[in-house]
Design an enzyme around this catalytic site. Structure first.
Site, PDB file in Angstrom:
ATOM      1  N   ASP A  36       6.804 -31.322   2.766  1.00  0.00           N
ATOM      2  CA  ASP A  36       7.648 -30.487   2.999  1.00  0.00           C
ATOM      3  C   ASP A  36       8.245 -30.013   2.140  1.00  0.00           C
ATOM      4  O   ASP A  36       8.623 -31.232   1.515  1.00  0.00           O
ATOM      5  CB  ASP A  36       7.833 -30.312   4.910  1.00  0.00           C
ATOM      6  CG  ASP A  36       9.203 -31.379   4.992  1.00  0.00           C
ATOM      7  OD1 ASP A  36      10.284 -30.878   4.737  1.00  0.00           O
ATOM      8  OD2 ASP A  36       8.854 -32.208   5.644  1.00  0.00           O
ATOM      9  N   ASP A 124      12.776 -24.110  12.519  1.00  0.00           N
ATOM     10  CA  ASP A 124      13.437 -25.727  11.791  1.00  0.00           C
ATOM     11  C   ASP A 124      14.931 -25.383  12.342  1.00  0.00           C
ATOM     12  O   ASP A 124      15.924 -25.058  12.140  1.00  0.00           O
ATOM     13  CB  ASP A 124      13.790 -25.649  10.198  1.00  0.00           C
ATOM     14  CG  ASP A 124      14.035 -26.525   9.520  1.00  0.00           C
ATOM     15  OD1 ASP A 124      14.951 -27.677  10.368  1.00  0.00           O
ATOM     16  OD2 ASP A 124      14.097 -26.724   8.567  1.00  0.00           O
ATOM     17  N   GLU A 126      18.476 -27.591  12.991  1.00  0.00           N
ATOM     18  CA  GLU A 126      19.189 -28.895  12.826  1.00  0.00           C
ATOM     19  C   GLU A 126      20.926 -28.374  13.406  1.00  0.00           C
ATOM     20  O   GLU A 126      21.576 -29.072  12.709  1.00  0.00           O
ATOM     21  CB  GLU A 126      18.438 -28.804  10.887  1.00  0.00           C
ATOM     22  CG  GLU A 126      17.418 -29.164  10.778  1.00  0.00           C
ATOM     23  CD  GLU A 126      16.886 -29.385   9.396  1.00  0.00           C
ATOM     24  OE1 GLU A 126      18.215 -30.049   8.639  1.00  0.00           O
ATOM     25  OE2 GLU A 126      16.729 -29.547   8.830  1.00  0.00           O
TER      26      GLU A 126
END
Length: 400
Positions: A36, A124, A126
């Site tokens: 990635d 994503d 986080e």
């Protein structure tokens, strides 16, 4: 993720992921390897990446509601051209409003330029932005639902086991609602820990196992990932197939047979596709050859033949028009096509020859006419519509 600064990555490794020793998990034939990337990797030689055995690449596309990764479009095009499968992710910047989640989701969808064959897009996750678990769960739900509505495919979620358990309350609700694809970030271990009760029993689909791998064609450290399987079809955007038949209809006599051609056209669908036929009338049998189709090519046209046989003895096929259904099933997807079968009379009637006898006591001699009764019969499975009788007088011609 690759989007973070080196310092952030080091902190994440120390705080969230544990040991800093880079240890690749044991390779297995049931996995596919990938990377990635983001603008932090600079210019990438995707031909070399493909040559290094990397089958897929997750790419940062957007961040928040205003940032677009300036290398995303280049990476997306380059990877696809090299035969590397591509997935896009959005770095979430949550807050307490549903509107903000939808704005970020729309920003992401509007900038990824998704094409058939791309992998399931990812959220994503986080940072919590100070939200409670219930607030963060709500925000994630709004984002996922908006992307699903816009793209027609449920996104995956990228997270670490620690983050999900700490900030998302270890909820399995998303997995249970159909968001079954988990991209888990768990570095420097041989087997990842999977939150949310093994992600609702679905386990992990993608696993980011290190943040500092080395890959030909990419300068410096790069995240390395693994796909839990060898066929991308279940996680592919617009993976599909269509079924067509030719001709649309056939006419056949009882006791005879006929056939139809079946064409299955695939788009990034490489799972086996099973064929069957239904709707057969009494006395009809059918065979399909082959019964299963498949191809590893991005797009393929596959062919099969359906052979049909009717009957005129035993269980006799009734005369009439019928619709036969050709069904193709693969990976939980079902497609159907219909063909017409017209069965006509193919059984000759059984006829008893006419017999005549004098109608009543008659004295032959000078009379010019003699009453005669004629008997005949016939049978046919389809029924007798009419009779035609001819006669011959004194050696002349037969007349009706």
């Amino acid at each position: 993720m690759s989007s973070r600064s080196v310092l952030a990555a080091v902190l994440a490794a120390a705080v969230i992921f544990g040991s800093s020793a880079v240890t690749a998990p044991t390779s297995a034939t049931t996995y596919l390897e990938g990377v990635d990337v983001s603008h932090w990797q600079g210019t990438i030689d995707w031909t070399k990446v493909a040559g290094a055995g990397k089958a897929f690449a997750m790419m940062k596309a957007t961040d928040g509601e205003t940032f677009v990764d300036n290398m995303y479009s280049t990476n997306h095009a380059g990877a696809r051209a090299a035969g590397v499968r591509v997935g896009a992710y959005h770095f979430a910047q949550p807050n307490s409003t549903a509107t903000e989640a939808i704005v970020q989701a729309d920003w992401f969808v509007n900038h990824i330029g998704y094409l058939p064959g791309d992998l399931v897009p990812a959220l994503d996750l986080e940072v919590s932005s100070g939200l409670s678990a219930s607030q963060l769960q709500a925000w994630v739900g709004y984002w996922l639902n908006e992307v699903t509505a816009k793209l027609g495919i449920k996104p995956m979620i990228y997270t670490s086991p620690s983050f999900w358990r700490t900030y998302m309350g270890d909820t399995a609700a998303f997995a249970n609602q159909g968001y079954t694809v988990l991209w888990v970030a768990h570095w420097f271990v041989t087997t990842p820990s999977v939150p949310a009760n093994n992600w609702g029993g679905h386990s992990w689909t993608f696993w980011q196992y290190t943040n500092c791998g080395t890959v030909s064609g990419i300068s410096g450290c790069v995240d390395l990932d693994r796909y839990n399987g060898t066929d991308f079809t279940p996680v592919t955007y617009k993976a599909d197939f269509r079924v067509a038949t030719s001709p649309s209809s056939r006419s056949v006599r009882q006791g005879a047979g006929t056939s139809y051609g079946v064409t299955v056209s695939t788009t990034y669908f490489t799972l086996p596709i099973a064929l069957s036929v239904a709707g057969l009338p009494a006395g009809v049998t059918a065979a399909i050859s082959p019964t299963s189709l498949g191809s590893s090519a991005p797009s393929a046209t596959l062919a099969a033949t359906v052979t049909v046989a009717t009957s005129k003895s035993g269980t006799i096929t009734p005369v009439g028009s019928y619709a036969l259904t050709i069904t193709a099933v693969g990976g939980g997807t079902t497609r159907k096509a219909t063909v017409g079968l017209v069965v006509t009379d193919g059984i000759a009637s059984t006829v008893v020859a006419p017999a005549s006898r004098v109608y009543a006591v008659t004295t032959l001699g000078g009379t010019t006419t003699v009453p005669v009764t004629t008997y005949w019969s016939a049978t046919d499975p389809s029924g007798i519509a009419s009779y035609t009788l001819e006669r011959l007088l004194s050696g002349g011609a037969w007349t009706v």
